[in-house]
Write a protein that holds these residues in place. Structure first.
Motif, mmCIF file in Angstrom:
data_model
loop_
_atom_site.group_PDB
_atom_site.id
_atom_site.type_symbol
_atom_site.label_atom_id
_atom_site.label_comp_id
_atom_site.label_asym_id
_atom_site.label_seq_id
_atom_site.Cartn_x
_atom_site.Cartn_y
_atom_site.Cartn_z
ATOM 1 N N SER A 1 -5.070 -8.115 0.555
ATOM 2 C CA SER A 1 -4.188 -8.486 1.648
ATOM 3 C C SER A 1 -4.803 -9.589 2.502
ATOM 4 C CB SER A 1 -3.854 -7.248 2.490
ATOM 5 O OG SER A 1 -2.834 -7.553 3.405
ATOM 6 N N VAL A 9 -6.892 2.336 -0.294
ATOM 7 C CA VAL A 9 -5.573 1.935 -0.802
ATOM 8 C C VAL A 9 -5.518 0.419 -1.001
ATOM 9 C CG1 VAL A 9 -3.093 1.905 -0.332
ATOM 10 C CG2 VAL A 9 -4.474 3.909 0.323
ATOM 11 N N ILE A 10 -5.953 -0.304 0.014
ATOM 12 C CA ILE A 10 -6.098 -1.758 -0.115
ATOM 13 C C ILE A 10 -7.557 -2.017 -0.495
ATOM 14 C CG2 ILE A 10 -6.097 -3.947 1.159
ATOM 15 C CD1 ILE A 10 -3.752 -2.924 2.796
ATOM 16 N N MET A 18 -6.148 1.158 5.756
ATOM 17 C CA MET A 18 -5.874 1.307 4.325
ATOM 18 C C MET A 18 -7.071 0.905 3.471
ATOM 19 S SD MET A 18 -1.953 0.506 3.324
ATOM 20 C CE MET A 18 -0.647 1.709 3.669
ATOM 21 N N THR A 48 -4.140 -2.512 8.217
ATOM 22 C CA THR A 48 -4.827 -3.008 7.020
ATOM 23 C C THR A 48 -6.219 -2.397 6.893
ATOM 24 O OG1 THR A 48 -3.634 -5.092 7.321
ATOM 25 C CG2 THR A 48 -5.514 -5.114 5.802
ATOM 26 N N GLY A 73 0.822 -1.210 0.000
ATOM 27 C CA GLY A 73 0.000 0.000 0.000
ATOM 28 C C GLY A 73 0.855 1.257 0.000
ATOM 29 N N GLU A 104 -2.098 4.328 -6.177
ATOM 30 C CA GLU A 104 -3.041 3.603 -5.308
ATOM 31 C C GLU A 104 -4.419 3.452 -5.937
ATOM 32 O OE1 GLU A 104 -1.757 6.562 -4.661
ATOM 33 O OE2 GLU A 104 -3.042 7.821 -3.415
#
Lengths: 331, 331
Positions: B257, B272-273, B267, B264, B241, B250
């Motif tokens: 993930s 982002v994730i 994000m 996490t 990320g 991004e």
């Protein structure tokens, strides 16, 4: 007179206190019981299979019944009498029409039952699959044998019998996924863990006794040093057994088979088949009902709204030999 | 006088009948309860892990507690404070010394705990493994994520995000079996089911944020068309990320993930994730206690003497995205 009235009142008072206490106690129990694992007898769960008559299901039904006793609910067992997918769909339709508390289904076809399973789930009836899955249906979980791992265990047992040395063969049904997996687990394990053993032949027995016997004959002819044969299903195992008897090789060649129908158990008693892998059918029945009960009672609401069930349960296998064969005959 | 005595006697009679009824009812309950799924509060089950402080275990402990409520038993949570196998062995020894009703263990090493686990089982204390197995120990069952299948689901989700087209990479820990399995499931599924997708790079992030970020930088440099990256553990996901933020990519590169630590989840909130795979830790805790309870109570004696537990339970994964991330923050 007054004195007696007084006693009278005390008695009534005691009685009232007693009743009051009793009710409070009931309430406490009721409060606790929100999540308790106890249903009611008018809650009926149904197990549905194909070929209802065969021995294979008996232990699964027993597990389903044992769980019903533990959970204080009712169960029924229904199914197609034949190996006929249309008949199984019809039976499932009839079961759904009665709006049961949950249904545990074993399917003879991985996709044919999807529509009717989804219909049940959409109608709010919990469905789990056992023994044979319908992976693309909306059923909540699957409980059955990990066939690859069963093949791994067959390989270890074969290595035991042969002191980790010698040529071995497999009789299987190469068109069925569960049999491919059993073969692969066996093959991989021999290859990776037993350098002095070798899988020299994999033949198609088509799930038929006679064809499996012929396939075993071929293996014995092509590989005269063959020391063991793994049959991935029961008819194959009996066919291989007949082939070794026919050549007076039943003491030389170790046979490992699958499942526990009478023909297989009889050959274990006679020492023709050395071992067979019994699937955890009792476990399938028992834990299927546990899953259905948890769905039906919304036992625990999870924060993320997901259901509380495991996705898949490997009910495992047990190895049956001369030593414990007696307990596998149906009672 | 006589009349009152008569009323007096009737009242005593009613009282005796009432008490008698009440006791009969209790007895019926007691008789039924032989197999019922209800323990007693002085029966204590213990969960043991390493790194007791981390968020990861919270949902597992919650599942263990929820099962304790359902089964009316007591539970405790113990563990090593550090990522230190010797400390975990010491804690386990202390727990065994108290002779609990059962122990659910997650091990940081697949063999180091075998002796102490076997000691517990030989002393008659039921032990099951969860999250991370000790496959050669005498523990009765294992409940955890099927890592290969988790990789399969990551691949399907990635295909969803990318409309089944494009180059993808993996950041993993190639020396750890669970990560190898996640990678393999991902790779096999992309290869077999998505002909317009390709896994172009698999890099070692060593479970470290900075090294994973560097690995992601390399992938972006070597494959400028990279459309998605699957990180098989949480530090890797955050590292990837950061790498995409750093290059202002991004919004271009989809990241999937593993697990749900705060970094996490943050994000995911920021976009982002794109998704992370939450393991069924609640399920691990809940069904571990169910297994231990069944062992401790000998719930159902099977004819063949085998224990009534499944060998392995895949507790499954849930996919966390922007839509449901809120419910995954610890409360």
């Amino acid at each position: 007179m007054r004195k007696l009235l007084f006693i009278y009142l005390i008695l009534i008072g005691l009685f009232v206190i007693y009743v009051y206490n009793y009710q409070t106690e009931s309430e406490t129990t009721r409060e606790w019981s929100e999540n308790e694992l106890r249903g009611s007898m008018d809650e009926t769960y149904v197990m549905v299979t194909f070929q209802v008559g065969i021995d294979y299901w008996k232990r699964a039904v027993k597990g389903f019944e044992d769980a019903a006793e533990a959970l204080n609910v009712s169960v029924e067992y229904r199914g197609a009498t034949q190996y006929d997918v249309e008949e199984e769909i019809t039976v499932l339709e009839q079961v759904i029409a009665k709006n049961p508390a949950g249904i545990a289904v074993s399917t003879m076809d991985p996709t044919a039952l999807n529509d009717v399973i989804d219909k049940a789930v959409e109608a709010g009836i919990p469905v789990v699959m056992f023994d044979a899955d319908a992976p693309e249906s909306k059923a909540y979980s699957f409980l059955g044998t990990d066939n690859y791992y069963a093949g791994v265990q067959a390989a270890h047992k074969m290595a035991d019998f042969l002191n980790e040395t010698g040529e071995v063969g497999v009789i299987t049904q190469p068109r069925q996924l569960n049999h491919q997996e059993r073969t692969q687990g066996f093959q991989d394990t021999i290859f990776m863990e037993y350098p002095d053993m070798k899988v020299v032949a994999i033949k198609d027995g088509r799930g038929d006794q006679l064809l499996s016997r012929q396939a075993a004959d071929e293996i014995m002819r092509e590989y005269p040093d063959i020391a063991g044969i793994f049959a991935t299903e029961a008819n194959g195992g009996v066919g291989v057994g007949q082939a070794t008897i026919n050549k007076n090789l039943e003491d030389e060649i170790k046979i490992i088979s699958f499942d526990t129908d009478k023909g297989t158990l009889d050959m274990i008693e006679r020492g023709v088949i050395s071992a067979t892998l019994a699937q955890g059918t009792w476990e399938m029945g028992y834990w299927s009902l546990q899953h259905l009960f948890h769905l039906n009672h919304d036992i625990v609401e999870q924060e993320d709204g997901s259901n509380p069930l495991p996705r898949y349960v490997d009910t495992g296998i047990s190895i049956v030999t001369e030593d414990n064969v007696e307990s596998y005959y149906p009672k």
